[in-house]
Scaffold this active site. Structure first.
Site, short mmCIF file in Angstrom:
data_model
loop_
_atom_site.label_atom_id
_atom_site.label_comp_id
_atom_site.label_asym_id
_atom_site.label_seq_id
_atom_site.Cartn_x
_atom_site.Cartn_y
_atom_site.Cartn_z
N SER A 92 0.86 -1.21 -0.04
CA SER A 92 -0.16 0.02 0.13
C SER A 92 0.87 1.22 0.02
O SER A 92 1.86 1.14 0.59
CB SER A 92 -0.91 0.01 1.23
OG SER A 92 -1.57 1.21 1.72
N TYR A 117 -2.45 -1.21 10.42
CA TYR A 117 -2.56 -1.12 8.92
C TYR A 117 -1.14 -0.72 8.52
O TYR A 117 -0.52 -1.36 7.68
CB TYR A 117 -3.65 -0.57 8.42
CG TYR A 117 -3.87 -0.57 7.05
CD1 TYR A 117 -4.31 -1.77 6.37
CD2 TYR A 117 -3.24 0.45 6.19
CE1 TYR A 117 -4.53 -1.93 5.07
CE2 TYR A 117 -3.71 0.24 4.82
CZ TYR A 117 -4.26 -0.89 4.22
OH TYR A 117 -4.41 -1.02 2.77
N1 LIG Z 1 -8.60 -0.31 -2.10
C1 LIG Z 1 -7.67 0.53 -1.86
O1 LIG Z 1 -7.79 1.79 -2.01
C2 LIG Z 1 -6.30 -0.07 -1.37
C3 LIG Z 1 -5.06 0.68 -1.46
C4 LIG Z 1 -4.28 0.24 -1.18
C5 LIG Z 1 -3.63 -1.13 -0.50
N2 LIG Z 1 -4.99 -2.02 -0.84
C6 LIG Z 1 -5.00 -3.25 -0.58
O2 LIG Z 1 -5.25 -4.16 -1.62
C7 LIG Z 1 -5.84 -5.32 -1.05
C8 LIG Z 1 -7.00 -5.57 -1.35
O3 LIG Z 1 -7.96 -4.84 -0.74
P1 LIG Z 1 -9.35 -4.43 -1.78
O4 LIG Z 1 -9.40 -2.82 -1.65
O5 LIG Z 1 -9.42 -5.02 -2.81
O6 LIG Z 1 -10.40 -4.96 -0.40
P2 LIG Z 1 -11.60 -5.75 -0.45
O7 LIG Z 1 -12.29 -5.64 0.96
O8 LIG Z 1 -12.59 -5.67 -1.64
O9 LIG Z 1 -10.97 -7.43 -0.82
C9 LIG Z 1 -10.36 -8.00 0.18
C10 LIG Z 1 -10.54 -9.55 -0.07
O10 LIG Z 1 -9.83 -10.09 1.00
C11 LIG Z 1 -10.47 -11.25 1.67
N3 LIG Z 1 -10.07 -11.49 3.01
C12 LIG Z 1 -10.14 -10.76 4.14
N4 LIG Z 1 -9.56 -11.41 5.17
C13 LIG Z 1 -9.29 -12.51 4.69
C14 LIG Z 1 -8.53 -13.82 5.34
N5 LIG Z 1 -8.32 -13.83 6.79
N6 LIG Z 1 -8.16 -14.99 4.39
C15 LIG Z 1 -8.61 -14.81 3.06
N7 LIG Z 1 -9.04 -13.59 2.56
C16 LIG Z 1 -9.56 -12.56 3.42
C17 LIG Z 1 -11.65 -10.64 1.65
O11 LIG Z 1 -13.00 -11.33 1.97
C18 LIG Z 1 -11.91 -9.65 0.32
O12 LIG Z 1 -12.49 -10.50 -0.56
C19 LIG Z 1 -5.45 -5.31 0.53
O13 LIG Z 1 -4.33 -5.92 0.88
C20 LIG Z 1 -5.65 -3.80 0.66
O14 LIG Z 1 -4.80 -3.47 2.03
C21 LIG Z 1 -5.99 -1.54 -1.10
#
Ligand SMILES: NC(=O)c1ccc[n+]([C@@H]2O[C@H](COP(=O)([O-])OP(=O)(O)OC[C@H]3O[C@@H](n4cnc5c(N)ncnc54)[C@H](O)[C@@H]3O)[C@@H](O)[C@H]2O)c1
Length: 272
Positions: free
Chosen positions: A141, A154
């Site tokens: 991130s 986080y």
């Molecule tokens: N959305 C953003 O702006 C953003 C920015 C930077 C980094 N990220 C990172 O990207 C990644 C995905 O985030 P996203 O925005 O798609 O979120 P999201 O909530 O849409 O997807 C996250 C997925 O992870 C799954 N998950 C949660 N806990 C779990 C576990 N214990 N075991 C297996 N699966 C699990 C959830 O069921 C979900 O499908 C994360 O690591 C997040 O930190 C997101």
């Protein structure tokens, strides 16, 4: 690159960025293992990938549990015989003032975001070392370099993932295994929807974020997927231990110059 026969595991692929990454792999012709704790959405995304690209296997996985991570690798090996790429994407975001946080809050975030990345890597690496090839891509991130208040677990997790990436990159380079991180900025997923919904004035909140993103927009999950595919491909054959930002310039910016509205002063840099 010919992706036919390439085996990719994407954790957290039941929604958001993970689903976008899984789609990029399947569309390119790779086999994709969708690993997620959410059985309903995971099965749905997998059925959709199968219908559109003829690819996709769902393995219900809680990445914070060692037994689940080991089973994920075993089931992938049973189905396809090897693991070419592991994308550690599963993550939970969490914002709460530090003085209101308890041990369980810390554990919930760190166990998924940091320990989960370690556990999946650890078990996938066994198979990769045996074949002397493989690729791990950790979704970190912008919080690896700059963060916000009330985001201690986080930020700690993502910073940890960045350094874990480098350590494993060095350790497994002799086996021809590359380990890299991708650091997304604001991405159009449930997290972004929640941020807007939580704001008193959603439009003002949206504008505030856009003011802090030089490219002036939120990115689509597939834009992260494209960077992941680059790192999983031969096109990046000399890249390991890197953390690639796909953040619209967010972390390059010291302060929004338009809002700063200062006249240039020769010999002085605003902020000095
Ligand atoms: N959305 C953003 O702006 C953003 C920015 C930077 C980094 N990220 C990172 O990207 C990644 C995905 O985030 P996203 O925005 O798609 O979120 P999201 O909530 O849409 O997807 C996250 C997925 O992870 C799954 N998950 C949660 N806990 C779990 C576990 N214990 N075991 C297996 N699966 C699990 C959830 O069921 C979900 O499908 C994360 O690591 C997040 O930190 C997101």
């Amino acid at each position: 690159m010919d992706w036919n026969g390439h085996i990719a595991i994407v954790t957290g692929a039941a929604s958001g960025i993970g689903a976008g990454i899984a789609e990029c792999f399947a569309e390119a012709g790779a086999e994709v293992v969708v690993a997620d704790i959410n059985e309903r959405l995971g099965a749905q995304v997998t059925a959709d990938l199968r219908a559109r690209y003829g690819k996709g296997l769902f393995v219900k996985t809680d990445v914070s549990q060692a037994a689940d991570c080991r089973r994920l690798m075993d089931e992938t090996l049973a189905a396809y015989g090897r693991i070419d790429t592991l994308v550690n994407n599963a993550g939970v975001n969490f914002v709460k003032p530090t003085l209101e946080m308890d041990e369980a809050d810390w554990d919930r975030v760190v166990d998924v975001d940091m320990k989960g990345t370690f556990l999946c890597s650890r078990y996938a690496l066994e198979a990769m070392v045996a074949r002397r090839s493989g690729n791990i891509i950790n979704i970190a991130s912008v919080h690896t370099v700059a963060t916000l208040p009330a985001a201690a677990p986080y930020a700690a997790s993502k910073g940890g993932v960045d350094m874990m990436t480098r350590s494993m990159a060095i350790e497994f380079a002799p086996y021809g295994i590359r380990v890299n991180a991708v650091s997304p900025g604001l991405t159009d997923t449930q997290i972004w929807a929640d941020l807007q919904e939580a704001a008193e004035d959603a439009e003002q909140a949206r504008q505030h974020w856009m003011d802090n993103i030089p490219l002036g927009r939120v990115q689509a999950p597939r834009e992260v997927g494209n960077v992941v595919l680059f790192l999983a491909s031969e096109q990046s054959s000399y890249v390991t231990g890197a953390n690639i930002f796909t953040d619209g310039g967010m972390t390059a910016q010291l302060i929004n110059r338009e809002r700063f509205a200062s006249k240039p002063v020769e010999g002085k840099t605003p902020g000095d």
